[in-house]
Design a protein around this motif. Structure first.
Motif, PDB file in Angstrom:
ATOM      1  N   SER A 194      75.069 -23.003  20.223  1.00 32.09           N
ATOM      2  CA  SER A 194      73.618 -23.167  20.374  1.00 32.09           C
ATOM      3  C   SER A 194      72.930 -21.809  20.499  1.00 32.09           C
ATOM      4  O   SER A 194      73.579 -20.769  20.625  1.00 32.09           O
ATOM      5  CB  SER A 194      73.305 -24.023  21.605  1.00 32.09           C
ATOM      6  OG  SER A 194      73.718 -23.370  22.800  1.00 32.09           O
ATOM      7  N   ASP A 195      71.601 -21.842  20.463  1.00 33.53           N
ATOM      8  CA  ASP A 195      70.747 -20.661  20.704  1.00 33.53           C
ATOM      9  C   ASP A 195      71.147 -19.474  19.823  1.00 33.53           C
ATOM     10  O   ASP A 195      71.434 -18.376  20.311  1.00 33.53           O
ATOM     11  CB  ASP A 195      70.791 -20.262  22.180  1.00 33.53           C
ATOM     12  CG  ASP A 195      70.130 -21.295  23.071  1.00 33.53           C
ATOM     13  OD1 ASP A 195      69.278 -22.049  22.568  1.00 33.53           O
ATOM     14  OD2 ASP A 195      70.484 -21.365  24.262  1.00 33.53           O
ATOM     15  N   PRO A 250      65.102 -15.398  17.526  1.00 34.10           N
ATOM     16  CA  PRO A 250      65.683 -16.739  17.424  1.00 34.10           C
ATOM     17  C   PRO A 250      65.809 -17.205  15.977  1.00 34.10           C
ATOM     18  O   PRO A 250      64.946 -16.926  15.129  1.00 34.10           O
ATOM     19  CB  PRO A 250      64.696 -17.611  18.204  1.00 34.10           C
ATOM     20  CG  PRO A 250      63.987 -16.665  19.117  1.00 34.10           C
ATOM     21  CD  PRO A 250      63.904 -15.366  18.382  1.00 34.10           C
ATOM     22  N   SER A 309      66.477 -20.695  13.573  1.00 36.85           N
ATOM     23  CA  SER A 309      66.428 -22.152  13.568  1.00 36.85           C
ATOM     24  C   SER A 309      67.411 -22.707  12.555  1.00 36.85           C
ATOM     25  O   SER A 309      67.645 -22.104  11.501  1.00 36.85           O
ATOM     26  CB  SER A 309      65.010 -22.641  13.232  1.00 36.85           C
ATOM     27  OG  SER A 309      64.108 -22.282  14.253  1.00 36.85           O
ATOM     28  N   GLN A 350      68.347 -26.114  17.269  1.00 34.11           N
ATOM     29  CA  GLN A 350      68.890 -25.056  18.115  1.00 34.11           C
ATOM     30  C   GLN A 350      70.381 -25.212  18.400  1.00 34.11           C
ATOM     31  O   GLN A 350      70.921 -24.448  19.204  1.00 34.11           O
ATOM     32  CB  GLN A 350      68.123 -25.009  19.441  1.00 34.11           C
ATOM     33  CG  GLN A 350      66.634 -24.749  19.295  1.00 34.11           C
ATOM     34  CD  GLN A 350      66.320 -23.425  18.633  1.00 34.11           C
ATOM     35  OE1 GLN A 350      66.969 -22.420  18.919  1.00 34.11           O
ATOM     36  NE2 GLN A 350      65.358 -23.420  17.733  1.00 34.11           N
TER      37      GLN A 350
END
Length: 253
Positions: A69-70, A77, A79, A89
């Motif tokens: 994740s992330d 960031p 997507s 995410q």
């Protein structure tokens, strides 16, 4: 209409495009939205059909799945494309060794060179939800413990001729009124791991199972369910934090 000037202009435009194409650096891999993920044992690719030797026993994977994740690139960031295996995410990777597998991360934008970061595990805000109403890929019951503990961030089940062994990674020390209630504050041990690797187009993400299980002696009573008081869990947690389990490797390697 004067055809000759128009024809000359068209030829000039095509020549310019050809010249620009020829100026592209040789040996450079094109940008892609996909990041392949591969599994190995001591630099050799493995799958559910392969055996590997650990402590003088031959083992096979029966189930290996994990949440990442992330994602970010140079701290910006990233997507992901929503799909059966992804939300914006997070992504569920791996295989249940029964034909249900995912070994790629699909980003919304092409990846460029930089420091690619991601977390093994899930953020607290989404880790403790009802799996019966969760959207894919958070609706896999085999990757969920309880509302109180949340999800299994990594699930590894192995089998030898003599025994089975398992490592299920997740948060512990989560306080709530019951196992059927989510905690209101973060768990004492989140057991998530942040990874940062240098990425170049044309590379894949490489998971080295030998590094994860380094120095482990599997026995009938030391499967790890994230109990930090168990010696095998302490070893695995240390390997996750200290060893080069994750690497970026050229697709041609």
């Amino acid at each position: 209409m004067n055809v000759v000037p128009a024809l000359i202009a068209t030829i000039g435009l095509l020549s310019a495009v050809s010249l620009l194409s020829s100026c592209q650096p040789e040996g450079k891999s094109p940008r892609t939205n996909l990041l392949p993920v591969k599994l190995s044992w001591q630099q050799q690719a493995i799958s559910c059909h392969h055996s590997f030797e650990l402590e003088n026993q031959q083992w096979q994977i029966r189930n290996l799945k994990f949440y990442l994740s992330d994602f970010s690139l140079d701290q910006h960031p990233l997507s992901l494309v929503a799909s059966t295996w992804q939300q914006s995410q997070l992504v569920l990777l791996g295989t249940n060794c029964q034909g249900n597998s995912n070994w790629q991360v699909h980003f919304q934008q092409p990846l460029i060179s930089g420091q690619l970061s991601f977390t093994l595990g899930l953020p607290f805000a989404i880790n403790h939800q009802n799996p019966l109403t969760a959207t894919t890929p958070l609706n896999h019951g085999d990757m969920f413990w309880s509302w109180q503990l949340g999800y299994k961030f990594l699930r590894l089940d192995m089998q030898s001729q003599l025994q089975g062994w398992a490592f299920h990674l997740g948060s512990t020390g989560c306080q709530s009124a019951s196992v059927l209630r989510p905690p209101l504050t973060p768990c004492n041990a989140a057991n998530t791991y942040r990874i940062t690797l240098r990425y170049q187009p044309g590379q894949h993400l490489h998971l080295d199972l030998a590094q994860l299980l380094n120095q482990l002696v599997p026995t009938v009573d030391n499967s790890c369910m994230s109990d930090n008081l168990l010696a095998s869990c302490q070893l695995l947690f240390n390997n996750l934090a200290q060893r080069q389990i994750w690497q970026m490797v050229s697709t041609n390697d």
